[in-house]
Motif scaffolding. Structure first.
Motif, PDB file in Angstrom:
ATOM      1  N   ALA A   1      15.106  19.133  51.457  1.00  0.00           N
ATOM      2  CA  ALA A   1      16.258  18.322  51.070  1.00  0.00           C
ATOM      3  C   ALA A   1      17.502  18.728  51.848  1.00  0.00           C
TER       4      ALA A   1
ATOM      5  N   VAL B   1      15.099  12.809  38.709  1.00  0.00           N
ATOM      6  CA  VAL B   1      15.653  14.125  39.038  1.00  0.00           C
ATOM      7  C   VAL B   1      16.419  14.692  37.848  1.00  0.00           C
TER       8      VAL B   1
ATOM      9  N   SER C   1      17.210  17.398  55.353  1.00  0.00           N
ATOM     10  CA  SER C   1      17.417  15.953  55.373  1.00  0.00           C
ATOM     11  C   SER C   1      18.905  15.607  55.370  1.00  0.00           C
TER      12      SER C   1
ATOM     13  N   THR D   1      12.495  17.032  44.272  1.00  0.00           N
ATOM     14  CA  THR D   1      12.664  16.762  45.710  1.00  0.00           C
ATOM     15  C   THR D   1      14.104  16.883  46.190  1.00  0.00           C
ATOM     16  N   TRP D   2      15.054  17.066  45.287  1.00  0.00           N
ATOM     17  CA  TRP D   2      16.469  17.028  45.688  1.00  0.00           C
ATOM     18  C   TRP D   2      17.054  18.394  46.024  1.00  0.00           C
TER      19      TRP D   2
ATOM     20  N   GLU E   1      19.560  19.102  39.523  1.00  0.00           N
ATOM     21  CA  GLU E   1      19.330  18.599  40.880  1.00  0.00           C
ATOM     22  C   GLU E   1      20.466  17.663  41.319  1.00  0.00           C
TER      23      GLU E   1
ATOM     24  N   ALA F   1      15.133  12.151  50.822  1.00  0.00           N
ATOM     25  CA  ALA F   1      15.336  13.587  50.696  1.00  0.00           C
ATOM     26  C   ALA F   1      14.304  14.370  51.492  1.00  0.00           C
ATOM     27  N   GLY F   2      13.111  13.812  51.643  1.00  0.00           N
ATOM     28  CA  GLY F   2      12.068  14.422  52.456  1.00  0.00           C
ATOM     29  C   GLY F   2      11.764  13.531  53.646  1.00  0.00           C
TER      30      GLY F   2
END
Length: 244
Positions: free
Chosen positions: A25, A65, A28, A19-20, A69, A209-210
């Protein structure tokens, strides 16, 4: 004061693998800077031990992560002009709050020991300290709500739900979505700390991040102030403090 004040926001919690990086990301982090006028960020993620009495932290495993990342997020933040604090946090896989991480003291034969736990924690934190140094991060945060381990720092934030302005650290508090409650807490916090010259800034909690759809902000009960009244309050305070 302007250059020294930390206008910071926690980003990326809990640091779920995958997600990073990528468009969501990047968007965000861009919006965090644009909407809040942040000058610093705490890139914050969790690594896991099985239970509160376990002595091994599995920081190389999913869902944490990856190192790549982490490096990418630091680079992205620095490209936006942000000072970076890397904040690795220990959580328990079974859901126990990390404040309850604890073993017998003094040692009990055949039971987990603090020496075993701190050996794993040292490996964990030194690993990320090296990444922080190599990647040019300005700060490394060690420990978060680890009450029992600290006997041998802090974020600030408030959810947008009724009653949370009186108990902002209780993320389980029942209550309807209430932007005014969240905003009132931020206004009071900024007013109180502005009278105290020893308060050098904040790493507020938190900005994922999201991001959720901004159209749903009015019904959101969580800490993130994206699209809420508190977003403007934070921006105004950070802008005033960093430009003075």
């Amino acid at each position: 004061m302007g250059q020294d004040y930390i206008a910071g926001m926690t980003w990326g919690w809990t640091g779920v693998r995958g997600t990073w990086t990528g468009p969501a990301a990047d968007r965000s982090m861009d919006l965090m800077v644009e909407r809040l006028a942040t000058t610093s960020t705490a890139l914050t993620f969790a690594a896991y031990q099985d239970t509160a009495q376990s002595t091994e932290i599995h920081f190389s495993r999913s869902p944490t992560v990856t190192d790549d990342e982490v490096r990418a997020a630091i680079a992205r933040a620095k490209s936006l002009g942000l000072a970076v604090c890397l904040k690795p946090v220990v959580n328990c896989t079974d859901g126990t709050w990390r404040a309850h991480i604890n073993v017998f003291d003094p040692d009990v034969p055949c039971e987990p020991t603090w020496a075993q736990w701190f050996a794993s924690y040292t490996e964990f934190i030194v690993h990320y300290a090296r990444i922080a140094e190599e990647s040019g991060a300005e700060m490394l945060c060690i420990g978060c709500e680890m009450v029992q381990t600290d006997r041998r720092e802090e974020e600030a934030g408030c959810p947008s739900r009724a009653g949370s302005e009186h108990l902002p650290n209780d993320w389980t508090l029942p209550g309807a979505a209430d932007q005014d409650a969240q905003n009132a807490w931020y206004e009071a916090a900024f007013a109180a700390t502005s009278r105290r010259p020893w308060v050098g800034g904040f790493m507020l909690w938190d900005w994922p991040a999201g991001l959720a759809d901004e159209a749903d902000a009015a019904s959101d009960r969580d800490y993130c102030m994206f699209g809420k009244r508190a977003e403007h309050t934070v921006r105004e305070h950070f802008t005033a403090r960093t430009s003075s």
